[in-house]
Scaffold this motif. Structure first.
Motif, PDB file in Angstrom:
ATOM      1  N   ASP A  60       0.734  -1.310  -0.040  1.00  0.00           N
ATOM      2  CA  ASP A  60      -0.135   0.094  -0.031  1.00  0.00           C
ATOM      3  C   ASP A  60       0.686   1.217  -0.040  1.00  0.00           C
ATOM      4  N   LEU A  61       1.061   2.094  -1.227  1.00  0.00           N
ATOM      5  CA  LEU A  61       1.966   3.204  -1.048  1.00  0.00           C
ATOM      6  C   LEU A  61       1.586   4.193  -0.238  1.00  0.00           C
ATOM      7  N   LYS A  62       0.413   4.121   0.153  1.00  0.00           N
ATOM      8  CA  LYS A  62      -0.004   5.458   1.333  1.00  0.00           C
ATOM      9  C   LYS A  62       0.669   5.198   2.771  1.00  0.00           C
ATOM     10  N   SER A  63       0.375   3.750   2.823  1.00  0.00           N
ATOM     11  CA  SER A  63       1.027   3.560   4.412  1.00  0.00           C
ATOM     12  C   SER A  63       2.450   2.958   4.220  1.00  0.00           C
ATOM     13  N   GLY A  64       3.063   2.452   3.087  1.00  0.00           N
ATOM     14  CA  GLY A  64       4.059   1.642   3.110  1.00  0.00           C
ATOM     15  C   GLY A  64       3.967   0.437   3.486  1.00  0.00           C
ATOM     16  N   GLN A  65       2.870  -0.115   3.865  1.00  0.00           N
ATOM     17  CA  GLN A  65       2.838  -1.408   4.456  1.00  0.00           C
ATOM     18  C   GLN A  65       2.287  -2.443   3.298  1.00  0.00           C
ATOM     19  N   ALA A  66       2.904  -3.842   3.484  1.00  0.00           N
ATOM     20  CA  ALA A  66       2.705  -4.820   2.858  1.00  0.00           C
ATOM     21  C   ALA A  66       1.193  -5.422   3.099  1.00  0.00           C
ATOM     22  N   THR A  67       0.433  -5.764   1.839  1.00  0.00           N
ATOM     23  CA  THR A  67      -0.756  -6.332   2.183  1.00  0.00           C
ATOM     24  C   THR A  67      -0.897  -7.749   1.511  1.00  0.00           C
TER      25      THR A  67
END
Length: 238
Positions: A60-67
């Motif tokens: 997720d580019l907004k949070s920088g977290q993997a999904t």
């Protein structure tokens, strides 16, 4: 009976250990070969990375977290970018790459040794002088240094902007620094010869294409691109 069983189990474990290690090595090689096949433009970087594990992640580019909500095999970068439900409109003041909308997710490749990230390979694109330029950028050494740039698609002027695919020019990128000590992204294509560790030599007669490459890397490595992701990777928090 217990003693005999313990001896047998121990003996089998010792006997099978080389086979298990060979299977693990074969599995790592198979995953490496699959990544090389999917990213031929980055083949040399991948083969020489020394990484022990390879991961393909949707982030997720907004949070920088993997999904895990989106399967890597189902991900369509262009489709997401064109879908208003899966992308974010960019205002003119932040849209350095000239792409209009940024997909909310991206598929990246992470190469690790143990828990340490050795390389990350990031897809990116921007509007060039005559076309959309699509590329992969590999980062190493704390994710602050370029390992390689690969141009995978473009329609720039033959003999001028099209020189961005020439090995002699792409070979100028490894070792270039991404950002200064303040964290500001400084990587760019110079107008003429490079004068700092943040610059790559420009291509004579292709200033607009060079500017597009500069805008591409600065956008995608910035806060509205992979910035949050890179921060998480540096902190080991992905």
């Amino acid at each position: 009976v217990s003693a005999i069983s313990a001896v047998v189990v121990s003996g089998v474990a010792v006997t099978l250990r080389p086979l298990q290690e060979a299977n693990l090595a074969a599995d790592r090689q198979a995953r490496l070969d699959a990544m090389v096949a999917s990213l031929p433009a980055m083949a040399d970087v991948i083969r020489t990375s020394g990484a022990e594990s390879l991961e393909t992640l949707i982030v997720d580019l907004k949070s920088g977290q993997a999904t895990d909500e989106i399967a890597a095999s189902d991900f369509d970068f262009r489709g997401f970018a064109a879908d208003p439900k899966l992308s974010t409109p960019l205002s003119a003041d932040i849209d350095l790459a000239g792409i209009g909308r940024r997909p909310d997710f991206s598929r990246i490749h992470v190469l690790k040794t143990g828990d340490d990230v050795r390389f990350v390979i990031l897809p990116m694109y921007a509007v060039g002088y005559q076309s959309t330029i699509r590329a992969y950028l590999a980062l190493a050494e704390g994710l602050d240094t370029v390992a390689a740039l690969a141009i995978i698609e473009h329609g720039e002027t033959p003999g001028l902007g099209a020189k961005i695919t020439q090995p002699a020019w792409l070979d100028l990128w490894p070792g270039k620094r991404v950002a200064d000590d303040s964290g500001a992204v400084k990587l760019s294509v110079a107008r003429g010869g490079a004068t700092s560790v943040y610059e790559v030599d420009g291509i004579t007669g292709a200033t607009r294409t060079g500017n597009a490459i500069t805008n591409m890397v600065r956008f995608w490595l910035g806060d509205n691109g992979y910035g949050p992701l890179l921060q998480r990777l540096r902190e080991g928090a992905l």
